[in-house]
Design an enzyme around this catalytic site. Structure first.
Site, PDB file in Angstrom:
ATOM      1  N   PRO A 160       0.796  -1.237   0.000  1.00  0.00           N
ATOM      2  CA  PRO A 160       0.000   0.000   0.000  1.00  0.00           C
ATOM      3  C   PRO A 160       0.827   1.284   0.000  1.00  0.00           C
ATOM      4  O   PRO A 160       0.840   2.035   0.982  1.00  0.00           O
ATOM      5  CB  PRO A 160      -0.817  -0.138   1.281  1.00  0.00           C
ATOM      6  CG  PRO A 160       0.071  -0.924   2.198  1.00  0.00           C
ATOM      7  CD  PRO A 160       0.820  -1.883   1.313  1.00  0.00           C
ATOM      8  N   CYS A 161       1.477   1.571  -1.114  1.00  0.00           N
ATOM      9  CA  CYS A 161       2.245   2.815  -1.202  1.00  0.00           C
ATOM     10  C   CYS A 161       1.326   4.031  -1.154  1.00  0.00           C
ATOM     11  O   CYS A 161       1.790   5.147  -0.878  1.00  0.00           O
ATOM     12  CB  CYS A 161       3.128   2.835  -2.442  1.00  0.00           C
ATOM     13  SG  CYS A 161       2.283   2.468  -3.982  1.00  0.00           S
ATOM     14  N   HIS A 162       0.018   3.825  -1.393  1.00  0.00           N
ATOM     15  CA  HIS A 162      -0.919   4.944  -1.302  1.00  0.00           C
ATOM     16  C   HIS A 162      -1.083   5.437   0.130  1.00  0.00           C
ATOM     17  O   HIS A 162      -1.598   6.531   0.355  1.00  0.00           O
ATOM     18  CB  HIS A 162      -2.285   4.538  -1.865  1.00  0.00           C
ATOM     19  CG  HIS A 162      -2.878   3.332  -1.199  1.00  0.00           C
ATOM     20  ND1 HIS A 162      -2.589   2.039  -1.593  1.00  0.00           N
ATOM     21  CD2 HIS A 162      -3.734   3.209  -0.155  1.00  0.00           C
ATOM     22  CE1 HIS A 162      -3.252   1.180  -0.840  1.00  0.00           C
ATOM     23  NE2 HIS A 162      -3.950   1.870   0.050  1.00  0.00           N
TER      24      HIS A 162
END
Length: 281
Positions: free
Chosen positions: A244-246
């Site tokens: 989850p780089c978001h």
């Protein structure tokens, strides 16, 4: 135009006017929809009202989430190359490509791929017998571009389309139910430097609807002061959404950039907030 296209247009409109707090009628008019139909569309997609989404976008909320994220990143014992991580409602196992697999270029390996619709638009997914090796949102790129990059990473692998096999993975990724105990754990099969793998493992420790700054991730993996290097590792994340780089944002509280577009990053935050934050939040 898909529902996500309409929602993305609405999100972009809301985000550009968040300080003025646009009304339901103003947003609906921008989309050439009645307020009633826009409200139904937005709630069906995000699970929250447009008014609630406006609250999700506020800088004050992001700053509060950052202040609460410290205990979520105590992951120094789980950044080794062989350990797995619990991602709250999913089990996500990240397995690094072995030196032997890298050296042979995937000789003897079969990779299956397909393009599927998701709540955030069309995606390209590729899987090996060990797990997902690529998951990317499609913007203006053609599928052939993704296939070319896949062949460059695995030049000696056998690559073919398999919509049925990959659809099962997509359904597991975006299941709306909070109880996933009945699902088979989701595995990732990726390669990167030791530092990149450590960053991606740290990201798996950030819970849905929570965030961390680049410097917090750097500290968590034992490299304080390397926030820029963390940003570079985040930018080459090969598996969107599940790694989850978001959930990594600027320490100021601003969302910052996103490889697949800032509007999509805002959309994912709203979608996750609707599912994982308590109603009174």
């Amino acid at each position: 135009m898909t529902d996500y296209d309409r929602i993305a247009d609405a999100i972009d409109f809301i985000a550009r006017r968040v300080d003025s707090q646009p009304t339901l009628n103003e947003i609906a008019a921008h989309l050439h929809l009645s307020p009633y139909h826009f409200q139904r569309l937005f709630c069906r997609w995000a699970g929250v009202t447009p008014k609630r989404f406006l609250q999700v976008l506020t800088l004050e909320r992001a700053k509060q989430l950052l202040s609460e994220s410290r205990p979520l990143l105590e992951v120094t014992d789980s950044v080794g190359l062989s350990s797995g991580s619990r991602l709250y409602d999913h089990f996500v196992h990240l397995e690094a490509v072995t030196p032997g697999e890298y050296k042979t270029g995937g000789a003897g390996l079969t990779i299956e791929y397909a393009v599927h619709d998701t709540p955030f638009g069309k995606t390209f997914i590729a899987i090996t017998p060990k797990g997902i090796c690529n998951f990317s949102f499609l913007n203006s790129e053609q599928v052939d571009e993704h296939l070319t990059r896949l062949h460059k990473k695995w030049p000696n692998a056998t690559v073919h389309e398999n919509r049925q096999q990959t659809l099962a993975v997509i359904q597991a990724m975006f299941d709306k139910k909070k109880n996933h105990d009945h699902l088979t754990p989701i595995s990732l099969h990726v390669f990167g430097t030791n530092f990149q793998i450590s960053v991606w493992r740290a990201l798996l420790q950030i819970a849905p609807a929570r965030v961390a700054s680049y410097s917090q991730v750097a500290t968590a993996i034992g490299y304080p002061g390397s926030a820029r290097a963390v940003g570079q590792a985040v930018g080459v994340n090969p598996v969107a959404f599940l790694i989850p780089c978001h959930r990594v944002i600027q320490k100021s509280g601003k969302l910052g950039g996103y490889h697949w577009g800032e509007t999509r990053k805002q959309a994912i935050h709203a979608w996750e907030s609707a599912r994982y934050e308590p109603p009174e939040a």
